[in-house]
Design a protein around this motif. Structure first.
Motif, mmCIF file in Angstrom:
data_model
loop_
_atom_site.group_PDB
_atom_site.id
_atom_site.type_symbol
_atom_site.label_atom_id
_atom_site.label_comp_id
_atom_site.label_asym_id
_atom_site.label_seq_id
_atom_site.Cartn_x
_atom_site.Cartn_y
_atom_site.Cartn_z
ATOM 1 N N ILE A 32 -4.825 6.175 1.093
ATOM 2 C CA ILE A 32 -4.124 4.885 0.910
ATOM 3 C C ILE A 32 -4.491 4.353 -0.463
ATOM 4 O O ILE A 32 -5.683 4.299 -0.828
ATOM 5 N N PHE A 62 0.846 -1.183 0.000
ATOM 6 C CA PHE A 62 0.000 0.000 0.000
ATOM 7 C C PHE A 62 0.888 1.242 0.000
ATOM 8 O O PHE A 62 1.978 1.264 0.581
ATOM 9 N N GLU A 97 -3.663 1.082 -3.128
ATOM 10 C CA GLU A 97 -3.093 -0.267 -3.280
ATOM 11 C C GLU A 97 -2.847 -0.523 -4.774
ATOM 12 O O GLU A 97 -3.803 -0.611 -5.555
ATOM 13 N N TYR A 103 -7.737 2.542 -1.709
ATOM 14 C CA TYR A 103 -8.093 1.765 -0.520
ATOM 15 C C TYR A 103 -8.778 2.642 0.535
ATOM 16 O O TYR A 103 -9.693 2.195 1.212
#
Length: 640
Positions: free
Chosen positions: A451, A438, A453, A466
């Motif tokens: 975040i 991440f 990913e 994310y």
């Protein structure tokens, strides 16, 4: 000077001669003043100082000669001029005779009086023999008074004769227009004038008094001063002297009761008490000044008088054993008045001085009765539901129409477009989550975290966003006092818990290293040591292990997956065929690196979406050397 030396000759022309030797012809002074009056003196010497003849005439002879009519010699003597005439209005101007008199008036329509005595003044004006009658004005008499008879000549009989000053005297009656006036006295000027004219005045009489007026007069009070107390003396001594006390009535024990301030006045002149209300601004009460009118207050009642109807009848000394006095009002003590208990907490300077002189109390305290305001009750916020930020949700509890919380504008301007990026792994017991990577993006302008990913081919997990931009609360904080993650909490090896998921920071980008270097004082020694170890590993890799690390480094897989994702999304980009030639044109040394500034210029010229999150992440993962960026990964991403 002509002289006649022969005595006996007539002083006629031809019988006298001049003395040519004589030079002095002055006459002796015969006129002078004595005690302010002009007097005539007989001469002692003749003209020029000559000696007078001895055989002068005596005074009797001179008088006889003066009385003789020398008709034969000088003719008929002239008559003396008459005395100067002075009119009466000049001789008697402003000279008035004043007589005190009274007359009796019948009162037929009253049962309290049958006649009335009215006192008057009779004025006689000498200049024109006129008279007037004036009655002195008595206030609130109810009778028209003042000028009874205006100034005029008054007749004294039916023949038309007028009153003269010779007809006026003390102790006589005169009738004017049917009213009989009794003259009792006169003033000093009148008395002197009448006596000078040879009139014998009668003795003065006493002025008659009105019986009804004397009846209405209150008899003179005879004061008997008691031995122990004198109420009149108290009134005269303590008039306008008032004791002032500041008191409170605490009624908070009853329903809807409160603590209210009052001012108690004690009047020393008659031992009465008055209680005034103290109004405050916007207190919601009618501005009525008095709680209790000025009156004497009973302290102890007679046992039989406990049921006395005080609200209807006025209480007297028969129902009271003891009244309130000044000694009962002491600062710091309570007293009950009309069923209310007042606590006296202060008094004015005059009251303090009076108690010091009267009772010897010189240290009356000042008691602070102000109640401290209780601390405001902090509203309890409902439990956080997990939607949005805690500050945004709390605004619904503060105001009816919530507003967005205020932002730090200065901080937003200083750290605009400055992002710290970290590579992290998910800490999970599930085996499939061990290889997931991440990218944490920390936005310095708003302290928010996002975040991302990167997608990995054939991993079975859909990559992408994310967590959107939001503030992340530390697990140790509460909803009432949230503590958010800051830039100092992110370093290699740190564990970040995001909504129940734990992430371990594995790596950072070069901007994070520069930021930590410029703000080293904010970071802990552990964070600085982790970054230092990371730089050492990057600068001195072990020989012969580069290919092995590449095969084992999970970042390579992440990079390949990111390149595949970009190829799928941007496969129809119009400039994907010219991108390699554009970078090779500016790469003169064919090293695969171009300047960072030139790198972004080439991207802008080819309309590459550098603002896209995938492109940003790919540029971050591209190898960097000094101020140069390797462009091979970007070229691979846009080639078919």
């Amino acid at each position: 000077m002509v002289s006649n030396p022969v005595h006996g000759l007539p002083f006629l022309p031809g019988t006298s001669f001049k003395d040519s030797t004589k030079t002095a012809f002055h006459r002796s002074q015969t006129l002078g003043y004595r005690n302010g009056y002009a007097v005539v003196r007989r001469p002692t010497v003749g003209i020029g100082g000559e000696r007078l003849q001895v055989n002068q005439l005596s005074q009797a002879e001179l008088d006889e000669l003066a009385n003789k009519a020398t008709i034969l010699t000088y003719g008929q003597p002239k008559q003396a001029p008459p005395a100067e005439f002075i009119p009466a209005h000049v001789a008697f101007d402003k000279k008035v005779l004043k007589f005190d008199a009274y007359f009796q008036e019948d009162v037929p329509m009253s049962t309290e009086e049958h006649y009335r005595i009215r006192q008057v003044n009779i004025y006689y004006y000498l200049e024109d023999d006129s008279m007037s009658v004036m009655e002195p004005v008595v206030e609130n008499s109810g009778i028209l008074q003042g000028k009874l008879i205006k100034r005029q000549r008054l007749t004294k009989n039916d023949q038309g004769d007028h009153y003269h000053w010779k007809d006026l005297n003390r102790g006589i009656n005169i009738t004017i227009y049917g009213k009989t006036f009794r003259i009792v006295d006169c003033d000093q000027f009148t008395q002197v004038f009448l006596e000078s004219q040879g009139i014998e005045l009668n003795p003065p009489e006493k002025m008659a008094l009105d019986p009804y007026t004397e009846l209405r007069k209150q008899p003179l009070r005879k004061y008997v001063t008691p031995s122990d107390f004198d109420q009149l003396k108290q009134f005269l001594t303590f008039d306008k002297q008032v004791l002032r006390f500041y008191a409170i009535w605490d009624d908070t024990d009853s329903m809807f009761g409160e603590c209210r301030n009052y001012i108690i006045h004690y009047y020393l002149m008659d031992d009465t008490v008055e209680i005034r209300e103290v109004h405050e601004r916007n207190d919601g009460r009618d501005p009525f000044p008095l709680l209790m009118n000025r009156q004497r207050m009973p302290k102890i009642l007679v046992e039989n008088a406990k049921n006395f109807p005080q609200c209807v009848l006025e209480i007297s000394d028969q129902e009271v054993l003891e009244w309130y006095t000044a000694k009962d009002f002491i600062v710091g003590k309570s007293l009950t008045i009309l069923g209310r208990t007042f606590f006296i907490y202060d008094c004015d300077p005059f009251t303090r001085q009076y108690y010091k002189e009267k009772f010897g109390l010189s240290d009356l305290p000042r008691i602070d009765v102000s109640k401290k305001e209780p601390p405001p009750v902090k509203p309890e916020l409902p439990p956080y539901n997990g939607y949005g930020l805690v500050e945004d949700s709390a605004q619904n509890c503060f105001v009816l129409i919530p507003k967005a919380p205020k932002k730090d504008v200065i901080k937003m301007l200083m750290y605009d477009n400055k992002v710290l990026r970290y590579l992290a792994a998910l800490e999970s017991p599930i085996p499939e989550d061990k290889d997931r990577r991440f990218v944490f993006s920390y936005f310095l302008a708003s302290d928010m975290i996002s975040i991302f990913e990167p997608p990995v081919r054939n991993s079975g997990i859909i990559g992408g966003k994310y967590l959107g931009r939001t503030k992340v609360v530390k697990p140790s904080s509460t909803a009432d006092n949230p503590i958010y993650y800051g830039p100092t909490d992110f370093f290699i090896g740190a564990v970040i818990e995001v909504f129940g998921h734990r992430f371990v920071i594995l790596d950072t980008d070069d901007y994070v290293l520069k930021y930590m270097e410029s703000n080293a004082a904010q970071y802990s020694p552990e964070a600085l040591l982790s970054i230092q170890n990371r730089v050492q590993r990057q600068e001195a890799p072990a020989p012969g292990l580069e290919n092995k690390q590449t095969k084992e480094d999970p970042g390579v897989q992440e990079l390949e997956a990111l390149i595949d994702t970009i190829q799928k999304q941007l496969k129809d980009h119009p400039c994907k065929d010219n991108i390699r030639e554009a970078f090779q044109t500016y790469d003169k040394e064919a090293s695969g690196y171009v300047d960072k500034e030139m790198f972004f210029k080439i991207c802008d010229s080819l309309n590459l979406p550098t603002d896209d999150s995938l492109i940003k992440e790919l540029i971050r993962l591209c190898p960097h050397r000094e101020d140069k960026i390797n462009y091979h990964h970007l070229v691979r991403a846009f080639s078919s």
